[in-house]
Enzyme design. Structure first.
Site, PDB file in Angstrom:
ATOM      1  N   SER A 170       6.729  -6.316   0.671  1.00  0.00           N
ATOM      2  CA  SER A 170       7.595  -6.524   1.556  1.00  0.00           C
ATOM      3  C   SER A 170       8.114  -7.814   1.616  1.00  0.00           C
ATOM      4  O   SER A 170       7.348  -8.618   1.602  1.00  0.00           O
ATOM      5  CB  SER A 170       7.701  -5.613   2.677  1.00  0.00           C
ATOM      6  OG  SER A 170       8.611  -6.032   3.868  1.00  0.00           O
ATOM      7  N   TYR A 183       2.098  -5.235  10.286  1.00  0.00           N
ATOM      8  CA  TYR A 183       2.632  -4.673   8.926  1.00  0.00           C
ATOM      9  C   TYR A 183       3.036  -5.894   8.108  1.00  0.00           C
ATOM     10  O   TYR A 183       2.639  -5.641   6.943  1.00  0.00           O
ATOM     11  CB  TYR A 183       4.088  -3.903   9.396  1.00  0.00           C
ATOM     12  CG  TYR A 183       4.656  -3.345   8.315  1.00  0.00           C
ATOM     13  CD1 TYR A 183       4.431  -2.211   7.611  1.00  0.00           C
ATOM     14  CD2 TYR A 183       5.878  -3.978   7.746  1.00  0.00           C
ATOM     15  CE1 TYR A 183       4.980  -1.844   6.348  1.00  0.00           C
ATOM     16  CE2 TYR A 183       6.495  -3.810   6.482  1.00  0.00           C
ATOM     17  CZ  TYR A 183       6.201  -2.472   5.761  1.00  0.00           C
ATOM     18  OH  TYR A 183       6.764  -2.115   4.791  1.00  0.00           O
ATOM     19  N   LYS A 187       1.228  -6.639   4.359  1.00  0.00           N
ATOM     20  CA  LYS A 187       2.208  -6.973   3.092  1.00  0.00           C
ATOM     21  C   LYS A 187       1.664  -8.377   2.431  1.00  0.00           C
ATOM     22  O   LYS A 187       1.816  -8.547   1.357  1.00  0.00           O
ATOM     23  CB  LYS A 187       3.770  -6.791   3.584  1.00  0.00           C
ATOM     24  CG  LYS A 187       4.117  -5.501   3.866  1.00  0.00           C
ATOM     25  CD  LYS A 187       3.491  -4.458   2.815  1.00  0.00           C
ATOM     26  CE  LYS A 187       4.163  -2.901   3.029  1.00  0.00           C
ATOM     27  NZ  LYS A 187       3.776  -1.778   1.888  1.00  0.00           N
TER      28      LYS A 187
END
Length: 279
Positions: A170, A183, A187
């Protein structure tokens, strides 16, 4: 200067007229005969990736934690004349990962491509409020399972003479997003995993690459794009003033799995609409 121009002109004429070069360019887009596992592939980027690979001739194996979602995706892909097999799989569970790989071998005869797309985000807020359980869940699914799936498929890719692994990261891996701290860190870890695996697997003719999408209009990211204030702020950072579509990620992943990308490994392609996230 004149000598250089003459040399370049000769090279370009050779490329235009060489029958070998022409044959390579025509064959490079085909994935016919390839078998591709795409995790979390019944919706969003995963489904778009399965479509992109399947339309290029690959037999795609789709999976999701829910059977109803698998059935819906399989019916959709079959309706598009794509060779597809589906099964339930929670990539965070070892037995499920092994079942997914074994079923692929049993029904398709081998494995050429792994697209590791599965991810979770059970936390939204200040990173200092995140708990150990949150970190365990995010790192287990988003990072550890990506590696363990790779470890399972590599021997089978090697038997086929090589293959491709693509991790879906991401833009948050480069520029952590507010309220998505854990999160974002997971990534970032996928960027490092890509770089770590690529040289080790190159000797087996397995290329390892990564795609880092920006804000893509999927159900997974709906908490972001349903908020007009958040989207307005994101659009200020975009060169292309709109959200991305899942198909725009699927196409890039299919390219990385093709012979057109045969000299690319250890790289991350950012697909962000022009967000300035790195040099």
């Amino acid at each position: 200067m004149l000598c250089s121009q003459v040399m370049l002109g000769s090279v370009f004429r050779c490329l235009r007229t060489s029958p070998v070069a022409g044959k390579r360019s025509m064959s490079q887009s085909s994935l016919a005969g390839k078998v591709a596992i795409v995790t979390a592939s019944t919706d969003g980027i995963g489904l778009a990736t399965a479509q992109a690979l399947g339309k290029r001739g690959a037999h795609v194996v789709v999976s999701s934690r829910r059977q109803a979602n698998v059935d819906k995706a399989v019916a959709l892909l079959q309706g598009q004349s794509i060779q597809v097999t589906g099964t339930t799989c929670n990539v965070g569970i070892g037995a499920d990962r092994e079942k997914l790989v074994q079923m692929t071998l049993d029904q398709c005869g081998g494995i050429d491509i792994l697209v590791s797309n599965a991810a979770v985000n059970p936390f939204f807020g200040n990173i200092m409020d995140s708990t150990e359980d949150v970190w365990d869940k995010i790192l287990s699914v988003n990072v550890k399972s990506a590696f363990l799936m790779t470890k399972l498929v590599v021997p089978h890719m090697t038997k086929r003479g090589g293959g491709n692994v693509v991790f879906v990261s991401s833009v948050a891996g480069y520029q952590p997003m507010q309220a998505l701290g854990p999160y974002s860190v997971s990534k970032t870890a996928l960027l490092g995993l890509t770089r770590a695996l690529a040289p080790e697997l190159a000797h087996s003719n397995i290329r390892v690459n990564c795609v880092a999408p920006g804000i893509i209009k999927t159900r997974f990211s709906s908490a972001l794009w349903h908020n007009e204030d958040i989207i307005d702020e994101f659009k200020k950072m975009l060169s292309i003033k709109r959200l991305g579509e899942p198909e725009e990620i699927g196409g890039v992943i299919a390219f990385l799995c093709s012979e057109e990308a045969s000299y690319i490994t250890g790289e991350t392609i950012t697909v962000t609409g022009g967000i300035n996230c790195r040099l």
